[in-house]
Design a protein around this motif. Structure first.
Motif, PDB file in Angstrom:
ATOM      1  N   THR A 123       0.849  -1.186   0.000  1.00  0.00           N
ATOM      2  CA  THR A 123       0.000   0.000   0.000  1.00  0.00           C
ATOM      3  C   THR A 123       0.885   1.236   0.000  1.00  0.00           C
ATOM      4  O   THR A 123       2.105   1.151   0.148  1.00  0.00           O
ATOM      5  CB  THR A 123      -0.970   0.015   1.206  1.00  0.00           C
ATOM      6  OG1 THR A 123      -1.980   1.011   0.972  1.00  0.00           O
ATOM      7  CG2 THR A 123      -0.250   0.281   2.519  1.00  0.00           C
ATOM      8  N   HIS A 126      -2.993   7.290  -0.252  1.00  0.00           N
ATOM      9  CA  HIS A 126      -4.179   7.059  -1.093  1.00  0.00           C
ATOM     10  C   HIS A 126      -4.156   7.845  -2.399  1.00  0.00           C
ATOM     11  O   HIS A 126      -4.687   7.376  -3.406  1.00  0.00           O
ATOM     12  CB  HIS A 126      -5.476   7.313  -0.311  1.00  0.00           C
ATOM     13  CG  HIS A 126      -5.658   8.714   0.167  1.00  0.00           C
ATOM     14  ND1 HIS A 126      -6.486   9.594  -0.451  1.00  0.00           N
ATOM     15  CD2 HIS A 126      -5.101   9.384   1.212  1.00  0.00           C
ATOM     16  CE1 HIS A 126      -6.458  10.757   0.181  1.00  0.00           C
ATOM     17  NE2 HIS A 126      -5.616  10.653   1.205  1.00  0.00           N
ATOM     18  N   LEU A 129      -2.007   5.685  -5.039  1.00  0.00           N
ATOM     19  CA  LEU A 129      -2.321   4.285  -5.337  1.00  0.00           C
ATOM     20  C   LEU A 129      -2.325   4.008  -6.839  1.00  0.00           C
ATOM     21  O   LEU A 129      -1.824   2.970  -7.283  1.00  0.00           O
ATOM     22  CB  LEU A 129      -3.660   3.879  -4.713  1.00  0.00           C
ATOM     23  CG  LEU A 129      -3.653   3.701  -3.201  1.00  0.00           C
ATOM     24  CD1 LEU A 129      -5.078   3.575  -2.669  1.00  0.00           C
ATOM     25  CD2 LEU A 129      -2.811   2.501  -2.790  1.00  0.00           C
ATOM     26  N   LYS A 130      -2.864   4.932  -7.631  1.00  0.00           N
ATOM     27  CA  LYS A 130      -2.880   4.730  -9.090  1.00  0.00           C
ATOM     28  C   LYS A 130      -1.462   4.699  -9.645  1.00  0.00           C
ATOM     29  O   LYS A 130      -1.162   3.939 -10.557  1.00  0.00           O
ATOM     30  CB  LYS A 130      -3.700   5.818  -9.778  1.00  0.00           C
ATOM     31  CG  LYS A 130      -5.192   5.637  -9.629  1.00  0.00           C
ATOM     32  CD  LYS A 130      -5.960   6.676 -10.406  1.00  0.00           C
ATOM     33  CE  LYS A 130      -7.456   6.473 -10.200  1.00  0.00           C
ATOM     34  NZ  LYS A 130      -8.241   7.504 -10.882  1.00  0.00           N
ATOM     35  N   ASP A 133       0.029   1.425  -8.983  1.00  0.00           N
ATOM     36  CA  ASP A 133      -0.601   0.403  -9.819  1.00  0.00           C
ATOM     37  C   ASP A 133       0.108   0.252 -11.168  1.00  0.00           C
ATOM     38  O   ASP A 133      -0.117  -0.711 -11.891  1.00  0.00           O
ATOM     39  CB  ASP A 133      -2.081   0.747 -10.028  1.00  0.00           C
ATOM     40  CG  ASP A 133      -2.893  -0.457 -10.455  1.00  0.00           C
ATOM     41  OD1 ASP A 133      -2.545  -1.589 -10.057  1.00  0.00           O
ATOM     42  OD2 ASP A 133      -3.883  -0.270 -11.200  1.00  0.00           O
ATOM     43  N   ILE A 140      -1.942  -4.283  -5.034  1.00  0.00           N
ATOM     44  CA  ILE A 140      -2.268  -3.148  -4.174  1.00  0.00           C
ATOM     45  C   ILE A 140      -3.418  -3.473  -3.225  1.00  0.00           C
ATOM     46  O   ILE A 140      -4.424  -4.051  -3.629  1.00  0.00           O
ATOM     47  CB  ILE A 140      -2.600  -1.916  -5.021  1.00  0.00           C
ATOM     48  CG1 ILE A 140      -1.354  -1.493  -5.784  1.00  0.00           C
ATOM     49  CG2 ILE A 140      -3.127  -0.769  -4.160  1.00  0.00           C
ATOM     50  CD1 ILE A 140      -1.542  -0.363  -6.724  1.00  0.00           C
ATOM     51  N   GLU A 141      -3.226  -3.079  -1.965  1.00  0.00           N
ATOM     52  CA  GLU A 141      -4.269  -3.198  -0.948  1.00  0.00           C
ATOM     53  C   GLU A 141      -4.480  -1.825  -0.325  1.00  0.00           C
ATOM     54  O   GLU A 141      -3.529  -1.050  -0.208  1.00  0.00           O
ATOM     55  CB  GLU A 141      -3.867  -4.214   0.118  1.00  0.00           C
ATOM     56  CG  GLU A 141      -3.800  -5.620  -0.435  1.00  0.00           C
ATOM     57  CD  GLU A 141      -3.914  -6.674   0.655  1.00  0.00           C
ATOM     58  OE1 GLU A 141      -4.153  -6.338   1.821  1.00  0.00           O
ATOM     59  OE2 GLU A 141      -3.743  -7.848   0.298  1.00  0.00           O
ATOM     60  N   THR A 142      -5.698  -1.543   0.086  1.00  0.00           N
ATOM     61  CA  THR A 142      -6.014  -0.238   0.676  1.00  0.00           C
ATOM     62  C   THR A 142      -6.262  -0.381   2.165  1.00  0.00           C
ATOM     63  O   THR A 142      -7.351  -0.122   2.661  1.00  0.00           O
ATOM     64  CB  THR A 142      -7.227   0.403  -0.017  1.00  0.00           C
ATOM     65  OG1 THR A 142      -8.321  -0.515   0.033  1.00  0.00           O
ATOM     66  CG2 THR A 142      -6.912   0.762  -1.454  1.00  0.00           C
ATOM     67  N   LYS A 143      -5.231  -0.790   2.876  1.00  0.00           N
ATOM     68  CA  LYS A 143      -5.273  -0.913   4.325  1.00  0.00           C
ATOM     69  C   LYS A 143      -4.212   0.009   4.911  1.00  0.00           C
ATOM     70  O   LYS A 143      -3.312   0.441   4.205  1.00  0.00           O
ATOM     71  CB  LYS A 143      -4.978  -2.358   4.753  1.00  0.00           C
ATOM     72  CG  LYS A 143      -6.031  -3.356   4.318  1.00  0.00           C
ATOM     73  CD  LYS A 143      -5.684  -4.815   4.557  1.00  0.00           C
ATOM     74  CE  LYS A 143      -4.743  -5.116   5.678  1.00  0.00           C
ATOM     75  NZ  LYS A 143      -4.423  -6.542   5.804  1.00  0.00           N
ATOM     76  N   LYS A 144      -4.317   0.289   6.209  1.00  0.00           N
ATOM     77  CA  LYS A 144      -3.316   1.132   6.878  1.00  0.00           C
ATOM     78  C   LYS A 144      -1.951   0.464   6.878  1.00  0.00           C
ATOM     79  O   LYS A 144      -0.939   1.114   6.663  1.00  0.00           O
ATOM     80  CB  LYS A 144      -3.728   1.415   8.324  1.00  0.00           C
ATOM     81  CG  LYS A 144      -4.795   2.454   8.462  1.00  0.00           C
ATOM     82  CD  LYS A 144      -4.181   3.825   8.434  1.00  0.00           C
ATOM     83  CE  LYS A 144      -5.125   4.841   9.000  1.00  0.00           C
ATOM     84  NZ  LYS A 144      -4.520   6.161   9.081  1.00  0.00           N
ATOM     85  N   ALA A 155       0.167   2.913   4.713  1.00  0.00           N
ATOM     86  CA  ALA A 155      -0.479   3.917   3.862  1.00  0.00           C
ATOM     87  C   ALA A 155       0.107   5.296   4.165  1.00  0.00           C
ATOM     88  O   ALA A 155       1.224   5.407   4.659  1.00  0.00           O
ATOM     89  CB  ALA A 155      -1.984   3.864   4.074  1.00  0.00           C
ATOM     90  N   SER A 159      -0.189   7.077   8.947  1.00  0.00           N
ATOM     91  CA  SER A 159      -0.153   5.612   8.997  1.00  0.00           C
ATOM     92  C   SER A 159       1.178   5.101   9.523  1.00  0.00           C
ATOM     93  O   SER A 159       1.291   3.947   9.929  1.00  0.00           O
ATOM     94  CB  SER A 159      -0.423   5.022   7.614  1.00  0.00           C
ATOM     95  OG  SER A 159      -1.689   5.422   7.150  1.00  0.00           O
TER      96      SER A 159
END
Length: 193
Positions: A123, A126, A129-130, A133, A140-144, A155, A159
């Motif tokens: 991660t 935010h 993230l793109k 990718d 990709i994971e959207t976690k802390k 993150a 974080s």
């Protein structure tokens, strides 16, 4: 005593390295002589972080001891550092001996360019993230906090605090991580990290 190194560089994001530095140092107020936390840079010259904080690193790449944990923060300066061959070489050298290599925020890109996120979940901030990718070999994971074995990514920005508590949980135990959070008056569900 665990040796923990936090990389800093010109235009590093202050919160990305100060958050984990505090958590991973404050453990010593509860369990004495648990960690030694160092700020490390390519040279021992003063570093100017993104918002203007001036920092003097304890070690440069050639003088730092072997680490148990390496933390790679993000910030605007990562755009340069992710392509810095000396940075890559240092991280890969530490990866051979460290228990964990970690990142906060866009520090994930420095790890990605070193090849350490290939075939792993990760991660980052935010808003980035793109961009992450673009690396097809990273899931990709959207976690802390994302634990991919010896490589752990966190993150964005604050974080890094959660990364610190997560590291205390896996390096020591959950109870100690909770005690440090309570001492710091920080509300975090350590169980869910």
């Amino acid at each position: 005593m665990l040796k923990i190194g936090i990389l800093i560089y010109q235009n590093v994001a202050e919160m990305d390295f100060v958050g984990p530095f505090e958590v991973l140092s404050d453990v010593n107020k509860i369990q004495v002589n648990s960690t030694e936390v160092y700020l490390i840079a390519q040279s021992k010259d003063i570093i100017k972080a993104f918002n203007g904080m001036m920092i003097l690193p304890a070690y440069d790449f050639s003088s730092v001891p072997d680490l148990d944990v390496l933390v790679v923060p993000g910030g605007k300066g990562r755009m340069t550092e992710m392509h810095n061959p000396l940075m890559r070489e240092f991280i890969l050298r530490q990866e051979k001996c460290a228990k964990y290599i970690t990142s906060v925020c866009t520090g994930a890109f420095i790890l990605a360019e070193a090849g350490l996120l290939n075939g792993k979940k990760a991660t980052t901030f935010h808003h980035a993230l793109k961009e992450l990718d673009v690396y097809p070999e990273i899931s990709i994971e959207t976690k802390k906090v994302v634990d991919a074995g010896r490589i752990i990514t966190a993150a964005g920005v604050t974080s890094g605090l959660e990364l610190g508590f997560y590291l205390l949980k896996i390096l020591f135990d959950e109870q100690l991580a909770k005690e440090v959070a309570s001492f710091m008056e920080y509300e975090v569900d350590v169980d869910k990290l």
